[in-house]
Design an enzyme around this catalytic site. Structure first.
Site, PDB file in Angstrom:
ATOM      1  N   TYR A  66       0.812  -1.205   0.000  1.00  0.00           N
ATOM      2  CA  TYR A  66       0.000   0.000   0.000  1.00  0.00           C
ATOM      3  C   TYR A  66       0.850   1.262   0.000  1.00  0.00           C
ATOM      4  O   TYR A  66       0.478   2.280  -0.587  1.00  0.00           O
ATOM      5  CB  TYR A  66      -0.979   0.002   1.178  1.00  0.00           C
ATOM      6  N   ASN A 102     -12.877   4.733  -6.831  1.00  0.00           N
ATOM      7  CA  ASN A 102     -11.423   4.906  -6.867  1.00  0.00           C
ATOM      8  C   ASN A 102     -10.895   5.306  -5.489  1.00  0.00           C
ATOM      9  O   ASN A 102     -11.577   5.980  -4.723  1.00  0.00           O
ATOM     10  CB  ASN A 102     -11.046   5.957  -7.907  1.00  0.00           C
ATOM     11  N   HIS A 123     -14.868   3.022  -1.612  1.00  0.00           N
ATOM     12  CA  HIS A 123     -13.894   1.987  -1.278  1.00  0.00           C
ATOM     13  C   HIS A 123     -12.759   2.505  -0.407  1.00  0.00           C
ATOM     14  O   HIS A 123     -11.751   1.819  -0.238  1.00  0.00           O
ATOM     15  CB  HIS A 123     -13.344   1.355  -2.556  1.00  0.00           C
ATOM     16  N   THR A 192     -16.562   2.667 -15.374  1.00  0.00           N
ATOM     17  CA  THR A 192     -16.688   1.506 -14.498  1.00  0.00           C
ATOM     18  C   THR A 192     -17.351   0.365 -15.251  1.00  0.00           C
ATOM     19  O   THR A 192     -18.238   0.584 -16.078  1.00  0.00           O
ATOM     20  CB  THR A 192     -17.482   1.844 -13.225  1.00  0.00           C
ATOM     21  N   ASN A 217     -18.072   4.745 -21.364  1.00  0.00           N
ATOM     22  CA  ASN A 217     -17.128   3.636 -21.239  1.00  0.00           C
ATOM     23  C   ASN A 217     -16.696   3.214 -22.640  1.00  0.00           C
ATOM     24  O   ASN A 217     -17.536   3.169 -23.541  1.00  0.00           O
ATOM     25  CB  ASN A 217     -17.772   2.455 -20.506  1.00  0.00           C
ATOM     26  N   PRO A 218     -15.425   2.886 -22.839  1.00  0.00           N
ATOM     27  CA  PRO A 218     -14.991   2.484 -24.181  1.00  0.00           C
ATOM     28  C   PRO A 218     -15.643   1.200 -24.669  1.00  0.00           C
ATOM     29  O   PRO A 218     -15.801   0.988 -25.869  1.00  0.00           O
ATOM     30  CB  PRO A 218     -13.473   2.295 -24.022  1.00  0.00           C
ATOM     31  N   GLU A 219     -16.026   0.331 -23.743  1.00  0.00           N
ATOM     32  CA  GLU A 219     -16.604  -0.958 -24.107  1.00  0.00           C
ATOM     33  C   GLU A 219     -17.979  -1.124 -23.486  1.00  0.00           C
ATOM     34  O   GLU A 219     -18.307  -0.494 -22.487  1.00  0.00           O
ATOM     35  CB  GLU A 219     -15.684  -2.095 -23.637  1.00  0.00           C
TER      36      GLU A 219
END
Length: 246
Positions: A66, A102, A123, A192, A217-219
């Site tokens: 970390y 993130n 998170h 995401t 999103n690219p995909e």
């Protein structure tokens, strides 16, 4: 819905909720969680480094990993996507809510959460640590002064302020996000994959109340078939297109 309609919906929305993932920080050179396991760390599974069991077995090793990630994120800079979302918060004021998956702190460094709206880090964050006994959160010192495992001002050992495998998301942050997405006129799902729940379920809070959900999103993702509109592009270029006049 087409791009012009999506722009109009976002422009006219009084309440906007945003969920961001790793794709937003990729343009700042921040690797995804799994991509961060290179070199010496490539031989470890994620569960070896990011779980309560791993920390109990070897807190020094977990903190070494970390600490390296902490140094990496401090060297990175917010990109255009972070800056555009901060601008959108300034425009929408109290009607704006950002939930990020993130842990790099780049949204906050771009101004998010301090421009009239609210931000939650679902998170956790690499920039702070949590007292193991009291639960209090304290910022980490600069990397050059960081001794691991760090000790809190109370004299207790601290753990990374990150949600690990097998742990629940912070209840207060998740509840605030669910309420904001349910109340949103427009929700943005940016960078995401839509496979990590419960965060991925926030889009359905908006859809269930009749709101518009726009994905960048690219995909294609698992969420794509259910959403109002999808822009197939990177976070920064997608936001530029979405926030353009017209």
């Amino acid at each position: 819905m087409n791009l012009a309609q999506a722009r109009a919906a976002l422009r006219d929305a009084r309440r906007v909720a945003v969920l961001t993932g790793a794709g937003v920080s990729a343009e700042s050179g921040i690797p995804t969680f799994r991509d961060a396991q290179t070199g010496h760390w490539a031989r470890f599974r994620p569960e070896d480094l990011a779980s309560p069991g791993a920390y109990q077995r070897d807190p020094e090793m977990v903190w070494e990993w970390y600490a390296g990630r902490y140094r990496d994120v401090l060297r990175a800079e917010p990109n255009e996507a972070h800056r555009l979302l901060a601008w959108l918060e300034r425009e929408k004021g109290k009607g704006y809510f950002l939930a990020t998956q993130n842990v790099d702190g780049l949204h906050a460094r771009a101004g998010s959460g301090a421009l009239g709206g609210r931000m939650v880090e679902l998170h956790g964050t690499l920039l702070s640590a949590r007292d193991e006994q009291t639960g209090e959160v304290f910022p980490l010192p600069e990397p050059g002064a960081l001794v691991t495992p760090p000790v809190s001002p109370n004299g207790h050992r601290m753990r990374p302020n990150i949600v690990w495998f097998g742990e629940y998301l912070p209840e207060e942050a998740l509840q605030a996000a669910a309420e904001a997405f349910a109340a949103a006129d427009v929700a943005l799902i940016v960078g995401t994959s839509g496979v990590v729940y419960p965060a991925a379920g926030l889009a359905f809070e908006t859809l269930g109340e009749g709101g518009v959900v726009i994905e960048i999103n690219p995909e294609e993702t698992e969420l794509s078939p259910h959403l109002s509109f999808s822009l197939r592009d990177t976070a920064s270029r997608g936001l530029v297109a979405l926030l353009a006049p017209g």
